[in-house]
Design a protein around this motif. Structure first.
Motif, mmCIF file in Angstrom:
data_model
loop_
_atom_site.group_PDB
_atom_site.id
_atom_site.type_symbol
_atom_site.label_atom_id
_atom_site.label_comp_id
_atom_site.label_asym_id
_atom_site.label_seq_id
_atom_site.Cartn_x
_atom_site.Cartn_y
_atom_site.Cartn_z
ATOM 1 N N THR A 76 0.665 -1.342 0.098
ATOM 2 C CA THR A 76 -0.109 -0.084 -0.138
ATOM 3 C C THR A 76 0.893 1.160 0.201
ATOM 4 N N LEU A 77 1.851 1.171 0.805
ATOM 5 C CA LEU A 77 2.726 2.558 0.926
ATOM 6 C C LEU A 77 3.367 2.726 -0.527
ATOM 7 N N ALA A 78 3.914 1.564 -1.144
ATOM 8 C CA ALA A 78 4.486 1.699 -2.555
ATOM 9 C C ALA A 78 3.641 2.228 -3.491
ATOM 10 N N LYS A 79 2.236 1.922 -3.286
ATOM 11 C CA LYS A 79 1.293 2.448 -4.199
ATOM 12 C C LYS A 79 1.259 3.879 -4.016
ATOM 13 N N TYR A 80 1.033 4.241 -2.839
ATOM 14 C CA TYR A 80 1.240 5.681 -2.600
ATOM 15 C C TYR A 80 2.315 6.487 -3.134
ATOM 16 N N LEU A 81 3.328 5.837 -3.044
ATOM 17 C CA LEU A 81 4.707 6.576 -3.445
ATOM 18 C C LEU A 81 4.798 6.814 -5.176
ATOM 19 N N SER A 82 4.149 5.767 -5.531
ATOM 20 C CA SER A 82 4.309 5.899 -7.066
ATOM 21 C C SER A 82 3.318 6.962 -7.656
ATOM 22 N N ILE B 81 11.177 -0.364 -4.678
ATOM 23 C CA ILE B 81 11.966 0.422 -5.296
ATOM 24 C C ILE B 81 11.417 1.115 -6.373
ATOM 25 N N ARG B 82 10.251 0.349 -7.091
ATOM 26 C CA ARG B 82 9.623 0.975 -7.962
ATOM 27 C C ARG B 82 8.957 2.343 -7.825
ATOM 28 N N GLY B 83 8.294 2.255 -6.514
ATOM 29 C CA GLY B 83 7.607 3.350 -6.080
ATOM 30 C C GLY B 83 8.611 4.577 -5.792
ATOM 31 N N ALA B 84 9.803 4.140 -5.409
ATOM 32 C CA ALA B 84 10.900 5.109 -5.010
ATOM 33 C C ALA B 84 11.351 5.872 -6.211
ATOM 34 N N TYR B 85 11.466 4.868 -7.358
ATOM 35 C CA TYR B 85 11.863 5.709 -8.613
ATOM 36 C C TYR B 85 10.824 6.590 -9.137
ATOM 37 N N HIS B 86 9.582 6.151 -9.035
ATOM 38 C CA HIS B 86 8.355 6.793 -9.656
ATOM 39 C C HIS B 86 8.201 8.087 -8.629
ATOM 40 N N PHE B 87 8.646 8.006 -7.488
ATOM 41 C CA PHE B 87 8.385 9.292 -6.564
ATOM 42 C C PHE B 87 9.389 10.354 -7.033
ATOM 43 N N GLY B 88 10.415 10.108 -7.711
ATOM 44 C CA GLY B 88 11.452 10.868 -7.954
ATOM 45 C C GLY B 88 13.010 10.930 -7.312
ATOM 46 N N THR B 89 13.115 10.201 -6.556
ATOM 47 C CA THR B 89 14.277 10.188 -5.782
ATOM 48 C C THR B 89 15.394 9.762 -7.024
ATOM 49 N N LYS B 90 16.564 10.645 -6.650
ATOM 50 C CA LYS B 90 17.569 10.511 -7.700
ATOM 51 C C LYS B 90 18.498 9.221 -7.197
ATOM 52 N N LEU B 91 19.188 8.635 -8.152
ATOM 53 C CA LEU B 91 20.357 7.809 -7.875
ATOM 54 C C LEU B 91 21.176 8.585 -7.291
ATOM 55 N N GLY B 92 22.263 7.853 -6.424
ATOM 56 C CA GLY B 92 23.175 8.398 -5.845
ATOM 57 C C GLY B 92 24.346 9.017 -6.789
ATOM 58 N N GLU B 93 25.284 10.009 -6.317
ATOM 59 C CA GLU B 93 26.253 10.638 -7.122
ATOM 60 C C GLU B 93 27.261 9.585 -7.371
#
Lengths: 88, 105, 161
Positions: A76-82, B81-93
């Motif tokens: 659920t949290l990952a869905k919210y993140l994307s 990890i997919r959610g983090a990428y779509h959220f807009g987190t950049k890859l490290g330097e």
């Protein structure tokens, strides 16, 4: 043997505190969510060690239920993140 | 005895995972180190529980918890990890390559 | 056909979890398995007859052994990278092509990639896997495709395709 198990149990609890550090201090929101996910897996290990120490097998049921609940929570949290709605 | 050895190995792996969770620089590397080490560590602890109870109901419960834990942890890692990428987190330097950028507008 | 397969699997799972072979337990288990198979069976098992071919189980055991060894190696790899004082990481996301066709095999391959040393699957679009790699060892697509998927693909193809 029981003393060693107690030491291992306290080590495991200390590791969960390390996850709490990541949840509190995480610079971005995804960092905190990684902390929550890992915390959910560590609790299963704590349940297993307590179940050996007290010789009661129903604590393993709590462990299995915790795995599934933490899995649904993370999804659920990952869905919210994307950035999608929950019914997509 | 074998129970104690397996639980010690599991807690050791969990320690590596949590050190990685604290030390590594960005979300993707943290998720990678932590999810691998902590999942295998908890599987090792549950295997120790299986050897402790033997062929009884608790033993089978612990044995079934291992594949459930495996699949739920890996699928949760993909989703996160997919959610983090779509959220807009950049890859490290330190990163050298990013093929996924062309797919995500 | 696939409803029956899901029903049998759910019933076996129930009996092993509860571990009591009495008649009321069996009735309750078959009721729960019936409800589960009625709701969820349409999502699983597009070809049930794969369960009846014994050589698939043999290759599954080989794959399981190989996969456990890769998991243990992955842990020591992570331990080396984490405990090293300068942390030798060089992360990147690479695109990997696969030749597997069925959805189940692709899911299994993605899970295997996640648990092997230094790689985690980010997304699957069609035939392309996007893999986050903690230490990008080469820039050549053929070389890293062989390094990441080549080991598991041939076993998974034997028992899941």
């Amino acid at each position: 043997m029981t003393d060693l198990l107690t030491i291992l149990l306290f080590l495991q609890i200390a590791l969960s505190v390390a996850c709490l550090y990541r949840i509190i201090r995480g610079p971005t929101i995804p960092d905190r969510m990684v902390g929550i996910d890992i915390f959910g897996i560590l609790v299963v290990g704590i349940c297993a060690i307590i179940s050996i120490q007290t010789e009661k097998s129903f604590i393993l049921d709590i462990g299995i239920a915790w795995i599934i609940l933490s899995f649904i929570g993370t999804l659920t949290l990952a869905k919210y993140l994307s950035g999608k709605k929950l019914n997509e | 005895m074998i129970t104690i050895i397996l639980i010690c190995i599991g807690v050791l792996f969990n320690i590596f995972g949590c050190v990685g969770l604290i030390r590594l620089p960005d979300v993707y590397n943290r998720l990678q180190a932590a999810t691998k080490c902590v999942t295998l560590g908890c599987c090792s602890i549950l295997l120790g529980v299986v050897f402790h109870y033997g062929l009884s109901d608790a033993g089978f419960k612990a044995l079934f918890a291992i594949p459930i834990l495996f699949f739920s942890a890996t699928v949760a890692a993909h989703a996160l990890i997919r959610g983090a990428y779509h959220f807009g987190t950049k890859l490290g330097e330190k990163s050298v390559k990013d093929d996924y950028k062309e797919v995500v507008k | 056909m696939r409803y029956i397969a899901v029903f049998i699997l759910a019933l076996i799972f129930w009996l092993l979890i509860t571990f009591r072979f009495t008649v009321p337990n069996l009735i309750a288990g078959s009721l729960a398995a019936l409800i589960c198979s009625a709701i969820f069976a349409r999502y699983y098992f597009h070809n049930v007859y794969k369960f009846l071919q014994p050589h698939r189980y043999l290759w599954f055991c080989v794959y399981l052994f190989f996969f456990g060894w890769a998991c243990i190696k992955a842990n020591f790899d992570v331990a080396y990278r984490v405990l090293h004082p300068r942390m030798p990481i060089k992360p990147g996301i690479v695109r990997v092509k696969t030749t597997l066709r069925s959805e189940f095999a692709k899911t299994l391959l993605a899970n295997s990639i996640t648990m092997t040393p230094g790689t985690i699957t980010v997304d699957v679009i069609g035939d392309d896997f996007y893999v986050h790699w903690i230490y990008v060892e080469s820039e050549d697509p053929e070389v890293y495709t062989k390094m990441i998927t080549g080991k598991f693909e041939k076993y998974i193809k034997r028992f899941a395709e």
